[in-house]
Design an enzyme around this catalytic site. Structure first.
Site, PDB file in Angstrom:
ATOM      1  N   HIS A 165      -6.225  49.715 -56.910  1.00 16.16           N
ATOM      2  CA  HIS A 165      -5.146  50.034 -56.363  1.00 16.16           C
ATOM      3  C   HIS A 165      -3.420  49.767 -57.800  1.00 16.16           C
ATOM      4  CE1 HIS A 165      -8.213  49.322 -53.342  1.00 16.16           C
ATOM      5  NE2 HIS A 165      -7.281  50.933 -52.973  1.00 16.16           N
ATOM      6  N   LYS A 198      -0.595  63.126 -52.787  1.00 16.14           N
ATOM      7  CA  LYS A 198      -1.238  62.842 -53.309  1.00 16.14           C
ATOM      8  C   LYS A 198      -1.631  63.958 -55.132  1.00 16.14           C
ATOM      9  CE  LYS A 198      -5.003  65.113 -50.587  1.00 16.14           C
ATOM     10  NZ  LYS A 198      -6.387  64.988 -50.811  1.00 16.14           N
ATOM     11  N   GLN A 235     -17.478  53.425 -55.887  1.00 20.96           N
ATOM     12  CA  GLN A 235     -16.287  53.983 -56.449  1.00 20.96           C
ATOM     13  C   GLN A 235     -15.779  53.066 -58.129  1.00 20.96           C
ATOM     14  OE1 GLN A 235     -13.355  53.920 -53.017  1.00 20.96           O
ATOM     15  NE2 GLN A 235     -13.316  56.466 -52.744  1.00 20.96           N
TER      16      GLN A 235
HETATM   17 ZN   LIG Z   1      -7.728  52.405 -52.101  1.00 19.29          ZN
END
Ligand SMILES: [Zn+2]
Ligand SMILES: [Zn+2]
Length: 638
Positions: A382, A462, A378
């Site tokens: 963050h 989101k 991925q």
């Molecule tokens: Zn995360």
């Protein structure tokens, strides 16, 4: 008198009882001709619906998404009638629309075969040519149940429907079907259609129930659009990344690791080119990079909530008598890194990226090449910040996202914002602040977005990014997710201006999503013909005869020293055979060299997809291609 407000805000007065069709005629003959339904106060309705009182009306045509769906659903009814007329024993079950088309589930013991499609299509064409009106008939629920007595499927449908009034739609010849509608005014408006496939499907998807036949079809407003759609399907088949991956020797799978991709040398060149670019852009946007372990103690996953909510998708192992989990997400590891230092508001926003290798257990039935795997990397990050920094951070992520997408040739995208669900944690205040920050950031960037009300995660709102590839297929890639939960669960704090300790806002974000899947999408988008900057082999030198072998090696060396990925075929095969083989490998450039080229320090360049070749000096070729690679341009012209 009905007072009708149109989408542009203008108001029309119409006599009570005026139908939508008549209203469309009042607006204009052109609109009336293409109209197929309407949205009245937000509700879809037939053209025959009458208007009374104060109403907002939007006329729907096949150009609208809703119009296309109505057309396709009407086509499903027409197909149902056609099937029933050919096989009178057919029991109809359920016929909704799907992306690009429709299907109808039917209960019929005799199997329908692809060789029957033509027969069904012919019957459908007859029904369409007859141009019979779709007529809505309403009745009280009890009457509808009585009418459908003995039909277990339709009775079940009624029981699932809400409201006291049940509607049926007929289009002549005694055929009618339980349906909420709306429908086209008549069968003649059904557009261009094709039956696509037939498959088995359990009633309600329940394997203990009878296996039904699901007949799929597609429908489009014009024959041209249907042809284009069929062409895209054919292209998609040719571009299947699983086929191209083998043909171009990019990656493979083995039974030894179902769902775990093996990346081959050429695949790794693409991978590394993406990583290098990804890193340079992240550097520019002020990110730091970390790497966290893929195996971590079970304890951590209890703390993160994954144990309670995600255990079924995780892999576990045992080390020294203790249970460990293989990470399905990178966040908990990131939190541990955050906690190794004390933090102050002064160092915020803190942007920490990780190309994290995660494992998620997918059912064996849903795996699909690189698109659905059990192990993937991925492009995670963050961001830790204060609530008043959210908006600026989101703007930064949006800019970074578009910069990445554009470099890969994706400039057709749409954005969705998902807001507070019923079940959520965190105060209404923080939800309001952060949801507004997301909205403001999108508006600031001039991005139109769709709101999915109540569709956010329980821990925060989101934004999702969807791109369209060259076959108009939509892919969800990026996501930006606010999280009010994890900083609390892990006790992440920072010292604020007022000298008190607070939990930071945590933003999870991924832009490309999974590297594996993204590479699969790239392969299909480009049909394996990768742009120059991503091509595993950017150019290959082909010698005409062994006389130029020495010159060819010199040229290859020169190009390689300048970081161009250049191969050399000095085999004694005929030049045409070499060209043909290189052609199937979809290289951007072939450089043919013979005596003439060797005397003039030149190469004869064959550009992918271009018929004529062109002779240029080696230095010139190098200068042009280096610039193209640096600028990531798609155009290969020399
Ligand atoms: Zn995360
Ligand atoms: Zn229907």
């Amino acid at each position: 008198m009905a007072k009708v407000t149109l989408p542009d805000g203008s108001i029309l007065n119409a006599a009570d009882g005026t139908t939508v069709k008549q209203l469309a005629e009042q607006i204009g003959a052109g609109l009336a001709k293409v109209s197929i339904a309407a949205k009245i106060n937000g509700q879809l309705a037939d053209l025959a619906t009458t208007l009374t009182g104060d109403v907002n009306v939007r006329i729907i045509t096949p150009k609208d998404k809703e119009g296309l769906e109505i057309m396709r659903h009407s086509c499903a009814h027409i197909m149902a009638e056609a099937i029933c007329s050919i096989w009178p024993a057919t029991k109809l079950v359920y016929g909704p629309t799907v992306e690009d088309g429709f299907y109808y589930d039917i209960d019929l013991d005799e199997p329908i075969r692809p060789t029957d499609f033509e027969r069904i299509e012919k019957k459908m064409s007859e029904i369409i040519s007859a141009d019979r009106p779709f007529i809505r008939k309403e009745m009280p629920r009890a009457d509808a149940i009585a009418k459908l007595k003995g039909d277990k499927y339709k009775t079940d449908n009624i029981q699932r429907a809400t409201g006291d009034v049940i509607s049926f739609y007929s289009h002549g010849d005694g055929f009618d079907d339980l349906c909420r509608g709306p429908h086209l005014p008549s069968t003649g408006r059904a557009g261009s259609f094709k039956i696509m496939s037939v498959a088995g499907a359990y009633w309600h998807g329940d394997p203990t129930q009878k296996m039904l036949q699901r007949v799929y079809g597609t429908a489009w407003p014009t024959q041209k659009e249907l042809d284009e759609y069929l062409y895209r399907l054919e292209e998609a088949k040719k571009r299947d990344h699983r086929v191209l991956g083998r043909q171009l020797d990019l990656f493979s799978f083995d039974d030894a690791g179902p769902g775990f991709a093996f990346m081959h040398p050429k695949g790794m060149v693409i991978w590394n080119a993406i990583v290098e670019f990804w890193r340079s852009v992240h550097n520019k946007y002020g990110y730091k990079e970390i790497k966290t372990p893929i195996i971590l103690n079970e304890r951590l996953w209890h703390q993160s909530g994954h144990w309670d909510n995600y255990k079924e998708n995780m892999y576990f192992t045992n080390i020294d008598g203790a249970t460990y989990a293989i990470k399905p997400m990178n966040c908990p590891g990131g939190c541990l890194v955050y906690k190794t230092n004390q933090h102050s508001y002064r160092e915020f926003p803190l942007r920490i990226a990780e190309l994290g290798l995660v494992h998620r257990h997918e059912a064996s039935g849903v795996m699909h090449g690189l698109f659905r795997v059990r192990q993937f990397t991925q492009d995670d990050a963050h961001i830790y910040c204060t609530p008043d920094q959210i908006e600026a951070e989101i703007i930064g992520v949006i800019e970074l996202t578009f910069e990445l997408y554009k470099a890969f040739g994706f400039d057709d995208f749409h954005v969705e914002l998902s807001t507070k669900p019923i079940k959520h944690i965190g105060s209404d205040e923080i939800w309001d602040i952060s949801t507004n920050a997301l909205k403001n950031a999108l508006t600031h960037k001039g991005i139109t977005f769709k709101i999915n009300e109540g569709d956010g995660a329980f821990y925060g709102p989101k934004i999702d990014f969807h791109i369209r590839d060259c076959l108009k297929r939509s892919w969800q890639l990026g996501t930006i997710q606010l999280d009010f939960s994890m900083p609390q669960r892990f006790g992440l704090v920072y010292t604020d201006k007022d000298n008190t300790e607070k939990n930071p806002v945590m933003i999870h974000r991924a832009i490309l999503g999974s590297f594996e899947r993204f590479i699969g999408i790239l392969i299909e988008h480009y049909g394996g013909a990768m742009p120059l900057w991503l091509a595993p082999e950017q150019a290959r030198i082909l010698t005409i005869s062994e006389k130029t072998n020495e010159y060819a090696a010199l040229v290859q060396n020169k190009l390689r020293l300048e970081q161009l990925r250049c191969g050399l075929d000095s085999s004694d095969e005929k030049i045409n055979a070499k060209i043909a083989r290189t052609h199937t490998e979809k290289l951007p450039y072939m450089l043919v060299v013979g005596p003439k080229e060797s005397q003039t320090s030149a190469v004869n360049v064959r550009i992918r997809g271009v018929k004529e070749s062109k002779t240029v000096a080696v230095d010139e070729f190098l200068r042009i291609t280096k610039q193209k690679i640096a600028d990531k341009v798609m155009d290969l012209t020399i």
